[in-house]
Write a protein that holds these residues in place. Structure first.
Motif, PDB file in Angstrom:
ATOM      1  N   ALA A 108      57.739  54.912   0.314  1.00 48.11           N
ATOM      2  CA  ALA A 108      57.642  53.788   1.192  1.00 48.11           C
ATOM      3  C   ALA A 108      58.152  52.595   0.391  1.00 48.11           C
ATOM      4  O   ALA A 108      57.842  52.472  -0.650  1.00 48.11           O
ATOM      5  N   VAL A 109      59.010  51.735   1.308  1.00 48.11           N
ATOM      6  CA  VAL A 109      59.479  50.472   0.746  1.00 48.11           C
ATOM      7  C   VAL A 109      59.052  49.414   1.682  1.00 48.11           C
ATOM      8  O   VAL A 109      59.306  49.386   3.085  1.00 48.11           O
ATOM      9  N   ARG A 110      58.278  48.388   1.077  1.00 50.82           N
ATOM     10  CA  ARG A 110      57.429  47.531   1.983  1.00 50.82           C
ATOM     11  C   ARG A 110      58.035  46.192   1.754  1.00 50.82           C
ATOM     12  O   ARG A 110      57.970  45.563   0.661  1.00 50.82           O
ATOM     13  N   TRP A 111      58.583  45.493   2.388  1.00 55.21           N
ATOM     14  CA  TRP A 111      59.094  43.950   2.554  1.00 55.21           C
ATOM     15  C   TRP A 111      57.680  43.109   2.692  1.00 55.21           C
ATOM     16  O   TRP A 111      57.056  43.070   4.033  1.00 55.21           O
ATOM     17  N   ASP A 112      57.368  42.114   1.750  1.00 56.26           N
ATOM     18  CA  ASP A 112      56.062  41.351   2.197  1.00 56.26           C
ATOM     19  C   ASP A 112      56.854  40.008   2.599  1.00 56.26           C
ATOM     20  O   ASP A 112      57.614  39.112   1.571  1.00 56.26           O
ATOM     21  N   LEU A 113      56.964  39.656   3.653  1.00 60.08           N
ATOM     22  CA  LEU A 113      57.646  38.641   4.503  1.00 60.08           C
ATOM     23  C   LEU A 113      56.872  37.358   4.525  1.00 60.08           C
ATOM     24  O   LEU A 113      55.612  37.362   4.135  1.00 60.08           O
ATOM     25  N   GLU A 114      57.605  36.209   4.340  1.00 63.98           N
ATOM     26  CA  GLU A 114      56.831  34.956   4.537  1.00 63.98           C
ATOM     27  C   GLU A 114      56.210  34.817   5.967  1.00 63.98           C
ATOM     28  O   GLU A 114      55.207  34.360   6.001  1.00 63.98           O
TER      29      GLU A 114
END
Length: 189
Positions: A108-114
Motif C-alpha cells: 500500500a502506497v499512501r500519499w498524504d496530501l495538503e
C-alpha cells in the motif's frame, strides 16, 4: 487518533493504468507539501534488494511477528522472509520506483496530501490535509495486504464537514475513468 474512509474508485490488472490514475488524482489535489508512506509484504530476496535501493532505511519485522526478527535487532531482513516493511514521510519521487520494484509482492502506497481542492461547479468544498489521502494498493485488494490479488486498487480518502464523502468519491472516480462501487475501508491515521 482519527480514522479515514478509504473509497475504492478503480481496480485494474494494469499497474501502469493505476499509476496513471494516481498522477491524475495528484493533479486535482494540493500536493505541494505531500509525502508518501509505504507498507508492504516482501517475500523474496530480489524484491527486498530492489526496495532497499529505493528506501534504504525502511523498518521491517517478520510476518510471524517481531519476536521472529525485526529491524530493531539489527538482523538481516533477508533471513526472515516473508517480512512486513514500512517507511513514512518520503518525497513523492520515491513512489513510482517503489511500485516498480515490488514484482508480485503486495503493498500500500499512501500519499498524504495538503488538501483535496474545492470544485465549485460540482458543489465540493476543499477538504483539509487531515482528511485528504490517496492510496494505491498493489497486488492486494485491501489497505493491509491481507487480500492478495492480481490487481491493483486506487482508494481515495475523503471527508468533509458536510459528511458528503460519496459525492467527492464519485467525482474523483470520474476523473480517472473509474467507478465508486461503495467499497470503503476504515484506515487509522
Amino acid at each position: 487518533m482519527s480514522n479515514s474512509a478509504a473509497s475504492a474508485i478503480l481496480t485494474t490488472t494494469d499497474l501502469s493504468e493505476a499509476m496513471r490514475a494516481v498522477r491524475v488524482l495528484l493533479g486535482v489535489a494540493d500536493a505541494s507539501r505531500a509525502e508518501v508512506d509505504f507498507e508492504a509484504v516482501i517475500s523474496s530476496r530480489d524484491t527486498l534488494a530492489r526496495v532497499r535501493r529505493i528506501l534504504p532505511g525502511l523498518e521491517w519485522w517478520a510476518l510471524a511477528g517481531k519476536e521472529h526478527g525485526s529491524s530493531e535487532t539489527g538482523e538481516d531482513a533477508a533471513d526472515h522472509l516473508p517480512i512486513r516493511v514500512s517507511d513514512w514521510g518520503r518525497p513523492l519521487d520515491r513512489a513510482e520506483p517503489f511500485v516498480a520494484a515490488l514484482g508480485p509482492d503486495s503493498a500500500a502506497v499512501r500519499w498524504d496530501l495538503e488538501s483535496w481542492l474545492a470544485v465549485p461547479e460540482a458543489g465540493l468544498e476543499a477538504i483539509s490535509q487531515k482528511y485528504a489521502y490517496l492510496t494505491l494498493t498493489v497486488n492486494s485488494r485491501d489497505l493491509y495486504q491481507d487480500e492478495p490479488s492480481p490487481d491493483h486498487t486506487v482508494h481515495v480518502h475523503v471527508r468533509d464537514r458536510n459528511g458528503d464523502q460519496t459525492a467527492r468519491a464519485h467525482w474523483l472516480a470520474d476523473r480517472v475513468g473509474g467507478r465508486f462501487t461503495g467499497r470503503v475501508e476504515t484506515a487509522p491515521l
